[in-house]
Motif scaffolding. Sequence first.
Motif, mmCIF file in Angstrom:
data_model
loop_
_atom_site.group_PDB
_atom_site.id
_atom_site.type_symbol
_atom_site.label_atom_id
_atom_site.label_comp_id
_atom_site.label_asym_id
_atom_site.label_seq_id
_atom_site.Cartn_x
_atom_site.Cartn_y
_atom_site.Cartn_z
ATOM 1 N N MET A 61 0.840 -1.191 0.000
ATOM 2 C CA MET A 61 0.000 0.000 0.000
ATOM 3 C C MET A 61 0.878 1.245 0.000
ATOM 4 N N PHE A 62 0.579 2.151 -0.915
ATOM 5 C CA PHE A 62 1.278 3.439 -0.942
ATOM 6 C C PHE A 62 0.247 4.514 -0.646
ATOM 7 N N ASP A 63 0.468 5.238 0.425
ATOM 8 C CA ASP A 63 -0.438 6.309 0.812
ATOM 9 C C ASP A 63 -1.894 5.807 0.848
ATOM 10 N N GLY A 64 -2.069 4.606 1.374
ATOM 11 C CA GLY A 64 -3.416 4.050 1.552
ATOM 12 C C GLY A 64 -4.008 3.360 0.331
ATOM 13 N N GLN A 65 -3.279 3.353 -0.792
ATOM 14 C CA GLN A 65 -3.807 2.713 -2.013
ATOM 15 C C GLN A 65 -2.910 1.553 -2.436
ATOM 16 N N SER A 66 -3.520 0.473 -2.910
ATOM 17 C CA SER A 66 -2.727 -0.678 -3.332
ATOM 18 C C SER A 66 -2.008 -0.377 -4.650
ATOM 19 N N VAL A 67 -0.743 -0.778 -4.734
ATOM 20 C CA VAL A 67 -0.017 -0.620 -6.002
ATOM 21 C C VAL A 67 -0.107 -1.903 -6.839
ATOM 22 N N LEU A 68 -0.597 -2.979 -6.242
ATOM 23 C CA LEU A 68 -0.556 -4.268 -6.940
ATOM 24 C C LEU A 68 -1.524 -4.294 -8.123
ATOM 25 N N GLY A 69 -1.032 -4.863 -9.231
ATOM 26 C CA GLY A 69 -1.860 -4.956 -10.430
ATOM 27 C C GLY A 69 -1.840 -3.691 -11.270
ATOM 28 N N ARG A 70 -1.141 -2.668 -10.826
ATOM 29 C CA ARG A 70 -1.063 -1.438 -11.628
ATOM 30 C C ARG A 70 0.180 -1.468 -12.504
ATOM 31 N N ALA A 71 0.088 -0.827 -13.654
ATOM 32 C CA ALA A 71 1.237 -0.748 -14.555
ATOM 33 C C ALA A 71 2.275 0.206 -13.946
ATOM 34 N N PRO A 72 3.560 0.004 -14.300
ATOM 35 C CA PRO A 72 4.601 0.871 -13.746
ATOM 36 C C PRO A 72 4.310 2.365 -13.930
ATOM 37 N N TYR A 73 3.775 2.768 -15.082
ATOM 38 C CA TYR A 73 3.554 4.208 -15.274
ATOM 39 C C TYR A 73 2.434 4.736 -14.367
ATOM 40 N N GLU A 74 1.470 3.844 -14.037
ATOM 41 C CA GLU A 74 0.395 4.272 -13.124
ATOM 42 C C GLU A 74 0.962 4.478 -11.712
ATOM 43 N N ILE A 75 1.865 3.571 -11.329
ATOM 44 C CA ILE A 75 2.484 3.670 -10.002
ATOM 45 C C ILE A 75 3.327 4.940 -9.935
ATOM 46 N N ASN A 76 3.974 5.215 -11.066
ATOM 47 C CA ASN A 76 4.734 6.446 -11.193
ATOM 48 C C ASN A 76 3.843 7.660 -10.974
ATOM 49 N N GLN A 77 2.676 7.623 -11.583
ATOM 50 C CA GLN A 77 1.755 8.760 -11.452
ATOM 51 C C GLN A 77 1.162 8.866 -10.042
ATOM 52 N N MET A 78 1.160 7.734 -9.301
ATOM 53 C CA MET A 78 0.704 7.788 -7.907
ATOM 54 C C MET A 78 1.717 8.537 -7.036
ATOM 55 N N GLY A 79 2.959 8.664 -7.534
ATOM 56 C CA GLY A 79 3.957 9.404 -6.752
ATOM 57 C C GLY A 79 5.178 8.601 -6.360
ATOM 58 N N ILE A 80 5.409 7.475 -7.049
ATOM 59 C CA ILE A 80 6.613 6.680 -6.768
ATOM 60 C C ILE A 80 7.536 6.732 -7.988
#
Length: 251
Positions: A61-80
């Motif tokens: 969980m990053f900032d309360g949201q799951s990163v699993l199953g997301r594409a790398p660019y989506e995780i990037n846009q979440m702030g990682i």
Amino acid sequence: MSILEVKNVGKRFGGLQALSDVNLSVKENSVHAIIGPNGAGKSTLLNCLVGKLIPDTGSVMFDGQSVLGRAPYEINQMGISRVFQTPEIFGDLTVLENMMIPCLAKRDGAFELNAIASVMGQRDIIDKAEHMLVEMNMADKRHMHAASLSRGDKRRLEIGMCLSQEPRLLLLDEPTAGMARADTNNTIDLLKQISDQRDITIAIIEHDMHVVFSLANRITVLAQGTPLVEDNPENIRGNPKVREAYLGETA
Ligand SMILES: Nc1ncnc2c1ncn2[C@@H]1O[C@H](COP(=O)(O)OP(=O)(O)OP(=O)(O)O)[C@@H](O)[C@H]1O
Ligand SMILES: [Mg+2]
């Protein structure tokens, strides 16, 4: 408050259990180091945090949201944002052109490399990239080909490329590997400056204990795919179990 929560993560490659029962909590605005012997699972864990690998079990969980199953660019846009073990810059492009790539990605979301050519003249992208090069102290190198930079400057460029995406969590996999001492010390200073001046959390995988003890305020020791201990640097230094498993004479 923790910004990243890893719970019971496991990952198997064929017959090898690379990660098992990994629990990790990274506090907001901290510098958290993950150390451990070769093959301990450090890079595998990082790959699970950025969408390059999907763990078999557990949650991230990053900032309360799951990163699993997301594409790398989506995780990037979440702030990682992340710097991998091998620098990921384009040697044939100039320093400025490299810096323009994430500036474009930040503006337009997912992008294709050949889209870069069509935006080379766009002022907002150039201005942002130029600005970041000034912040990285690299403005005088902006027209050099990235391939011709020193190892330390390649890392500096790559870290700047990450920062231009305005991440809340910066992940670094052995940023000083293979560097001469002077470049290592420059990288330590750069990361200290980033940590002090920005609202950012840093998680760093490192073998060089000089780097770890210069930067980290929290350390997790990973051994054979599972955390051995998580503590502050003083206690890690003094922990006989850690010395035996990993630190040896290095600390
Ligand atoms: N894609 C893969 N397929 C099969 N095995 C893998 C894969 N990636 C990693 N491994 C294995 O998983 C284990 C953990 O590897 P990992 O790269 O995470 O270790 P590490 O702690 O980062 O090591 P180092 O300090 O050498 O970088 C190793 O035994 C490695 O060989
Ligand atoms: Mg590794």
